[in-house]
Every structure is written in C-alpha cells, then in structure tokens.
Design a protein around this motif. Structure first.
Motif, mmCIF file in Angstrom:
data_model
loop_
_atom_site.group_PDB
_atom_site.id
_atom_site.type_symbol
_atom_site.label_atom_id
_atom_site.label_comp_id
_atom_site.label_asym_id
_atom_site.label_seq_id
_atom_site.Cartn_x
_atom_site.Cartn_y
_atom_site.Cartn_z
ATOM 1 N N PHE A 68 54.521 30.737 27.979
ATOM 2 C CA PHE A 68 53.770 29.502 27.884
ATOM 3 C C PHE A 68 52.621 29.687 26.897
ATOM 4 O O PHE A 68 52.230 30.794 26.574
ATOM 5 C CB PHE A 68 53.287 29.005 29.255
ATOM 6 N N THR A 116 52.492 21.508 37.167
ATOM 7 C CA THR A 116 53.275 20.503 36.447
ATOM 8 C C THR A 116 54.566 20.146 37.181
ATOM 9 O O THR A 116 54.905 18.970 37.309
ATOM 10 C CB THR A 116 53.621 20.986 35.026
ATOM 11 N N SER A 150 49.064 19.505 32.673
ATOM 12 C CA SER A 150 48.834 20.738 31.918
ATOM 13 C C SER A 150 47.802 20.539 30.816
ATOM 14 O O SER A 150 47.076 21.461 30.462
ATOM 15 C CB SER A 150 50.144 21.243 31.319
ATOM 16 N N LEU A 175 49.463 30.465 36.926
ATOM 17 C CA LEU A 175 49.740 29.073 37.263
ATOM 18 C C LEU A 175 49.459 28.811 38.739
ATOM 19 O O LEU A 175 49.681 29.681 39.585
ATOM 20 C CB LEU A 175 51.204 28.725 36.937
ATOM 21 N N SER A 199 58.846 22.724 32.948
ATOM 22 C CA SER A 199 58.511 22.752 34.375
ATOM 23 C C SER A 199 58.522 21.352 34.964
ATOM 24 O O SER A 199 59.058 21.121 36.054
ATOM 25 C CB SER A 199 57.126 23.385 34.587
ATOM 26 N N SER A 225 55.263 23.677 29.661
ATOM 27 C CA SER A 225 54.853 22.766 30.734
ATOM 28 C C SER A 225 55.831 21.605 30.874
ATOM 29 O O SER A 225 56.095 21.125 31.983
ATOM 30 C CB SER A 225 53.433 22.238 30.481
ATOM 31 N N GLU A 227 53.708 16.742 33.156
ATOM 32 C CA GLU A 227 53.261 17.403 31.934
ATOM 33 C C GLU A 227 51.815 17.055 31.596
ATOM 34 O O GLU A 227 51.079 17.873 31.049
ATOM 35 C CB GLU A 227 54.171 17.042 30.763
#
Length: 311
Positions: free
Chosen positions: A92, A63, A134, A55, A102, A99, A131
C-alpha cells in the motif's frame, strides 16, 4: 452461506492522459478477504495480514469494513453481521489502488454473504464509501475502485454520478508495472498539483485522451502510443520518483507503447503490444531503478477483465 474468500485486484489509474478518470485492473496483486456470518450485528475484522499492523481493525475506520457496513445498511441487515479476515496481497502507498481493492472486496463479500442482492455496478457507491476513508476526504475518485470491482479498463465520466463505462481493450495489450521500494503519500502527491492548467496543455491532454480511446477501439497501437502522453500531471509528480525519466526512457527504448506514473506513484507502468516487449520492459525498467539505488518489484499482466471474484 458458510465462510468463503473473495479477491479484488490491484489497478493502474490515470493512464497518462486520463487523470482521475481512467483506470484498469491487473492480474496478480490485490486483496483477499475471508468472511463468514456472525450473530454480532455489523462487521467484525478479526485479523489483517500483510500490513505489519498499519491498518485499523475497527470496521468504521477500515476501507473494507466501511464498504461492507454500507452494503449491510443498504440491505437492511440488522440482526446479524459478518466477520472478516483481510489479507493484503499487495503493497500500500504504492500507486496500485491498495485501498480501492480492499473497499471493492469488502462490498463484494458483504453482498455475496447476504444473498447477492446487488450487481457489481450497484455495489460501486458502497465500495466508494470505503475508499474515501483512506483519503480522509469527501471527494469521490472511482478510477481505482471501479476497475477493481468491475474489471477491465474503465472511463469515469462523472464520479459524483457514478457514471462509469468499461472500454474495449484490444487483445495483446500488456501492462508491466514496476513498484520501486519507496513510498509516496497520495495526499502529498495530490497536494503538489497546480490548480491551473494552460489552454495549450488542456487541449493537448484532451486530444491525447480522445486518441487513446479511438486507438483502443480500433486496435491501433500506433495511435495508442502517440496518445499515452501526460502533459499536465506527470511533469509535476516526476520529481517524487528518483530516476523516473531514466525509467521511462528505458521502457520506451525496450519497445513500450507508453510509460507513465501509476496513480499517485511511486509505481510506474508501461503498456506494450505483446509479452516479449513486456519482458524487455520489466528488465530494462528494473535496471534503470537499480542505477539510482532503488530496488523494485515487477508485475506483468494483461488487462484483468474479471475484477472482484469469489475464490
């Protein structure tokens, strides 16, 4: 405020008959974010744990970072910023709303850090912005981020208008969520779906959705069981999960009210009316996956009514 931690939970979405409009939060897995104020404007992500470097640290591409930046911009915070450490406490690409958790945690943390000026419901558009990053698209889907932020089981009547409503869930309702150790990309799972639905299936799915909501409000577990059926999406995605129908049968045989794919998969959820049935489903579903050579992790939970919380 000095440094603190927030947590946003994992979610189960679609709930068989509620594609893109139903979701609920669970206890256990989720995302934790530690934040503190910074003299550097904007959002600085100093570390991400639990993601094996997959990430981005850049806030504009993350996100949680995007959601927090959106809150700061809305609040007019320009002369100071925030630092965050993200700890992914869930897999994930699993169909568990990673996502979304997060994004919910990022927006929630930013709001607390700068005075709790917004309610959770008012934070929803900003969490949604996070979101969307993502998925790389502009379509708004709230069936994961809304329950992660607000808690409970949520009906998303109109995603674009953020018209969401928490539904009543009867006591004793449990979720057994099995995460097989394979990965399905949401974009691929969505890309295989047909744009056309037969009138017969549309009618049946609508009836199932209505029946599920009535069953929830009347604590009618038999009606819930009859309604937890997906005649549109599940048949198109089942082949992406090896042994899915064997796993589903094992859950029903073990006493589940219903069983289907969580989100885009590969996680599979079962709904039961008690802890004994949930335990039986967990054992049976994991065994079914193992017969297909797939190891899995299990999560069991009542409906999480809290959503994002300050730790």
């Amino acid at each position: 405020m000095s440094g603190f931690k927030v947590f946003a939970p994992a979610t189960v979405s679609n709930l068989a008959c509620g594609f893109d409009i139903l979701g609920f939060a669970i206890y256990g897995p989720g995302d934790e974010i530690t934040v503190k104020k910074s003299s550097t404007p904007g959002v600085t992500i100093t570390k991400i744990l639990g993601c094996k470097g997959k990430l981005p640290l850049e806030a504009e591409k993350n996100t949680a970072g995007v959601a927090a930046l959106a809150v700061l911009d809305h609040l007019g915070i320009k002369d100071e910023g925030m630092e965050m450490v993200i700890h992914k406490k869930m897999p994930f690409g699993s169909g568990m709303g990673s996502s979304a958790a997060s994004a919910a945690a990022g927006a929630f943390a930013a709001n607390i850090l700068f005075g709790k000026q917004l309610s959770k419901r008012e934070l929803l558009p900003f969490a949604s912005q996070g979101e969307q990053i993502s998925g790389g698209g502009t379509t708004i889907h709230l069936d994961n981020v809304a329950p992660s932020l607000l808690g409970g089981m949520v009906l998303c009547r109109d995603n674009d208008a953020f018209d969401v409503h928490r539904l009543y869930t009867p006591p004793g309702l449990y979720c057994t969520l099995i995460y097989p150790h394979i990965q399905i990309l949401t974009a691929h799972a969505r890309g295989i779906l047909s744009a056309n639905v037969s009138l017969k299936n549309h009618t049946q799915q609508s009836a199932n959705l209505g029946g599920l909501i009535v069953g929830l409000y009347t604590s009618n577990f038999d009606l819930i069981s009859r309604s937890l059926k997906d005649v549109i999406i599940e048949p198109q995605r089942a082949s992406l999960i090896p042994g899915f129908y064997d796993v589903k049968k094992s859950a029903i045989d073990a006493g589940a009210l219903g069983c289907s794919i969580s989100g885009a998969g590969p996680s599979v959820f079962a709904i039961t009316s008690g802890t004994n049935e949930a335990e039986a489903c967990a054992k049976s579903m994991q065994s079914a996956f193992k017969k297909h050579g797939i190891e899995s992790s299990v999560f069991q939970s009542q409906i999480n009514t809290e959503g994002a919380i300050l730790c």
